[in-house]
Design a protein around this motif. Structure first.
Motif, PDB file in Angstrom:
ATOM      1  N   ARG A  45      23.346 -67.410  25.421  1.00 14.47           N
ATOM      2  CA  ARG A  45      23.532 -68.039  23.921  1.00 14.47           C
ATOM      3  C   ARG A  45      23.075 -68.410  23.279  1.00 14.47           C
ATOM      4  O   ARG A  45      22.019 -68.836  23.870  1.00 14.47           O
ATOM      5  CB  ARG A  45      24.551 -69.121  25.060  1.00 14.47           C
ATOM      6  CG  ARG A  45      25.900 -69.407  25.664  1.00 14.47           C
ATOM      7  CD  ARG A  45      26.632 -70.778  26.102  1.00 14.47           C
ATOM      8  NE  ARG A  45      27.172 -71.031  25.522  1.00 14.47           N
ATOM      9  CZ  ARG A  45      28.365 -70.304  24.850  1.00 14.47           C
ATOM     10  NH1 ARG A  45      29.110 -70.202  25.193  1.00 14.47           N
ATOM     11  NH2 ARG A  45      29.544 -71.658  23.620  1.00 14.47           N
ATOM     12  N   GLN A  68      23.309 -53.137  24.577  1.00 14.90           N
ATOM     13  CA  GLN A  68      24.476 -54.505  24.306  1.00 14.90           C
ATOM     14  C   GLN A  68      25.412 -54.981  23.467  1.00 14.90           C
ATOM     15  O   GLN A  68      25.445 -54.407  22.349  1.00 14.90           O
ATOM     16  CB  GLN A  68      22.659 -55.690  23.520  1.00 14.90           C
ATOM     17  CG  GLN A  68      21.394 -55.807  24.132  1.00 14.90           C
ATOM     18  CD  GLN A  68      20.684 -56.387  23.976  1.00 14.90           C
ATOM     19  OE1 GLN A  68      20.173 -56.735  22.694  1.00 14.90           O
ATOM     20  NE2 GLN A  68      20.330 -57.704  24.716  1.00 14.90           N
ATOM     21  N   ALA A  69      25.722 -56.295  23.594  1.00 13.25           N
ATOM     22  CA  ALA A  69      27.302 -56.274  23.082  1.00 13.25           C
ATOM     23  C   ALA A  69      26.388 -58.019  22.330  1.00 13.25           C
ATOM     24  O   ALA A  69      26.379 -58.740  23.499  1.00 13.25           O
ATOM     25  CB  ALA A  69      28.219 -56.454  22.988  1.00 13.25           C
ATOM     26  N   VAL A  70      27.364 -58.195  21.382  1.00 12.33           N
ATOM     27  CA  VAL A  70      27.186 -59.745  21.377  1.00 12.33           C
ATOM     28  C   VAL A  70      28.584 -60.419  20.662  1.00 12.33           C
ATOM     29  O   VAL A  70      29.613 -59.764  19.942  1.00 12.33           O
ATOM     30  CB  VAL A  70      26.357 -60.107  20.233  1.00 12.33           C
ATOM     31  CG1 VAL A  70      26.269 -61.448  19.401  1.00 12.33           C
ATOM     32  CG2 VAL A  70      24.915 -59.984  20.266  1.00 12.33           C
ATOM     33  N   GLN A  71      29.231 -61.283  21.057  1.00 14.09           N
ATOM     34  CA  GLN A  71      30.327 -61.925  21.561  1.00 14.09           C
ATOM     35  C   GLN A  71      30.253 -63.330  20.330  1.00 14.09           C
ATOM     36  O   GLN A  71      29.145 -64.087  20.237  1.00 14.09           O
ATOM     37  CB  GLN A  71      31.349 -62.657  22.261  1.00 14.09           C
ATOM     38  CG  GLN A  71      32.871 -63.243  21.795  1.00 14.09           C
ATOM     39  CD  GLN A  71      33.589 -63.910  23.089  1.00 14.09           C
ATOM     40  OE1 GLN A  71      32.519 -64.101  24.196  1.00 14.09           O
ATOM     41  NE2 GLN A  71      34.417 -62.813  23.567  1.00 14.09           N
ATOM     42  N   TRP A  72      30.783 -63.214  18.870  1.00 21.88           N
ATOM     43  CA  TRP A  72      30.541 -64.146  18.078  1.00 21.88           C
ATOM     44  C   TRP A  72      31.566 -65.151  16.974  1.00 21.88           C
ATOM     45  O   TRP A  72      32.800 -64.193  17.340  1.00 21.88           O
ATOM     46  CB  TRP A  72      29.584 -63.890  16.805  1.00 21.88           C
ATOM     47  CG  TRP A  72      29.871 -62.891  15.948  1.00 21.88           C
ATOM     48  CD1 TRP A  72      29.658 -61.457  16.494  1.00 21.88           C
ATOM     49  CD2 TRP A  72      31.038 -62.678  14.809  1.00 21.88           C
ATOM     50  NE1 TRP A  72      30.643 -60.099  15.684  1.00 21.88           N
ATOM     51  CE2 TRP A  72      31.151 -61.342  15.260  1.00 21.88           C
ATOM     52  CE3 TRP A  72      31.396 -63.099  14.192  1.00 21.88           C
ATOM     53  CZ2 TRP A  72      32.408 -61.162  13.746  1.00 21.88           C
ATOM     54  CZ3 TRP A  72      32.558 -63.595  13.613  1.00 21.88           C
ATOM     55  CH2 TRP A  72      33.077 -61.832  13.332  1.00 21.88           C
ATOM     56  N   ASP A 107      33.033 -59.625  17.920  1.00 19.81           N
ATOM     57  CA  ASP A 107      32.267 -58.685  18.768  1.00 19.81           C
ATOM     58  C   ASP A 107      31.606 -57.877  18.178  1.00 19.81           C
ATOM     59  O   ASP A 107      32.194 -56.715  17.232  1.00 19.81           O
ATOM     60  CB  ASP A 107      33.278 -58.172  19.740  1.00 19.81           C
ATOM     61  CG  ASP A 107      33.590 -59.283  20.346  1.00 19.81           C
ATOM     62  OD1 ASP A 107      34.816 -58.575  20.930  1.00 19.81           O
ATOM     63  OD2 ASP A 107      33.187 -60.500  21.228  1.00 19.81           O
ATOM     64  N   SER A 109      28.560 -54.563  19.129  1.00 17.89           N
ATOM     65  CA  SER A 109      28.292 -53.506  20.033  1.00 17.89           C
ATOM     66  C   SER A 109      27.104 -53.227  18.980  1.00 17.89           C
ATOM     67  O   SER A 109      27.091 -52.452  18.091  1.00 17.89           O
ATOM     68  CB  SER A 109      29.548 -52.798  20.822  1.00 17.89           C
ATOM     69  OG  SER A 109      30.379 -53.143  20.704  1.00 17.89           O
ATOM     70  N   ARG A 135      27.048 -65.415  21.848  1.00 15.31           N
ATOM     71  CA  ARG A 135      27.394 -64.450  23.430  1.00 15.31           C
ATOM     72  C   ARG A 135      26.706 -63.900  23.721  1.00 15.31           C
ATOM     73  O   ARG A 135      27.750 -63.101  23.789  1.00 15.31           O
ATOM     74  CB  ARG A 135      28.172 -65.198  23.816  1.00 15.31           C
ATOM     75  CG  ARG A 135      28.248 -65.531  26.047  1.00 15.31           C
ATOM     76  CD  ARG A 135      29.314 -66.392  25.902  1.00 15.31           C
ATOM     77  NE  ARG A 135      30.381 -65.652  26.131  1.00 15.31           N
ATOM     78  CZ  ARG A 135      31.052 -64.633  26.724  1.00 15.31           C
ATOM     79  NH1 ARG A 135      30.513 -63.951  28.044  1.00 15.31           N
ATOM     80  NH2 ARG A 135      32.344 -64.100  26.137  1.00 15.31           N
ATOM     81  N   ARG A 136      25.514 -63.183  24.568  1.00 14.93           N
ATOM     82  CA  ARG A 136      25.273 -61.659  24.601  1.00 14.93           C
ATOM     83  C   ARG A 136      26.309 -61.787  26.246  1.00 14.93           C
ATOM     84  O   ARG A 136      26.720 -62.055  27.084  1.00 14.93           O
ATOM     85  CB  ARG A 136      24.405 -62.093  25.029  1.00 14.93           C
ATOM     86  CG  ARG A 136      23.085 -61.248  24.260  1.00 14.93           C
ATOM     87  CD  ARG A 136      21.825 -61.432  24.586  1.00 14.93           C
ATOM     88  NE  ARG A 136      21.299 -62.412  25.262  1.00 14.93           N
ATOM     89  CZ  ARG A 136      19.565 -62.156  26.205  1.00 14.93           C
ATOM     90  NH1 ARG A 136      18.786 -61.855  25.414  1.00 14.93           N
ATOM     91  NH2 ARG A 136      20.066 -63.016  26.666  1.00 14.93           N
ATOM     92  N   LYS A 137      27.053 -60.356  26.174  1.00 15.14           N
ATOM     93  CA  LYS A 137      28.047 -60.117  27.075  1.00 15.14           C
ATOM     94  C   LYS A 137      27.217 -59.143  27.361  1.00 15.14           C
ATOM     95  O   LYS A 137      26.270 -57.795  27.575  1.00 15.14           O
ATOM     96  CB  LYS A 137      28.970 -59.327  26.373  1.00 15.14           C
ATOM     97  CG  LYS A 137      29.490 -60.331  25.290  1.00 15.14           C
ATOM     98  CD  LYS A 137      31.097 -59.977  24.549  1.00 15.14           C
ATOM     99  CE  LYS A 137      31.878 -58.974  25.192  1.00 15.14           C
ATOM    100  NZ  LYS A 137      33.105 -58.502  24.396  1.00 15.14           N
TER     101      LYS A 137
END
Length: 137
Positions: A45, A68-72, A107, A109, A135-137
């Motif tokens: 996070r 990688q994927a990031v939820q923001w 998100d 990607s 937050r990295r997923k």
């Protein structure tokens, strides 16, 4: 050097003082535009609360790897211009871009290793408080 007719040495010192004062003011204004290095905390996070001065921006940048994927998400007390971007040579690419928003989530990607930046620009005449979570997923 700034010189007015008939100023002599004292005039040069006064001009130098004025220039130093202007430089200080410009430096203080520029310092309000903020570039923050993305450093992941525990559990992948990143959270930050900050204030963006009128006419300035804040940017959170860091490298992400392919796959990688990031939820923001973010929440501000005034509308801001927002984007997620990265650079390919001289081109700027925008996976997300929205004007005049107080809150948003999404998100990201990642297809290829790049330095990605989340950026907010305050076009208002008042300081704006911003809270951001990645937050990295």
């Amino acid at each position: 050097m700034i010189q007015a007719a008939g100023t002599g040495v004292l005039g040069h010192r006064a001009a130098a003082g004025v220039l130093a004062g202007v430089s200080l003011l410009m430096g203080a204004a520029a310092a309000r535009a903020e570039v923050i290095e993305l450093q992941w905390q525990d559990a992948g996070r990143f959270e930050r609360s900050l204030t963006i001065a009128p006419g300035k921006f804040a940017e959170i940048c860091g490298p992400l790897e392919a796959g990688q994927a990031v939820q923001w998400s973010f929440d501000a007390d005034r509308a801001l211009n927002f984007n997620v971007h990265y650079h390919v040579d001289k081109d700027v690419r925008y996976p997300a871009k929205k004007e005049n928003v107080k809150r948003l989530q999404g998100d990201l990607s990642v297809d290829a290793r790049q330095d990605y930046c989340w950026m907010w620009t305050n076009k208002t005449t008042a300081a704006t408080k911003l809270s951001v979570t990645l937050r990295r997923k």
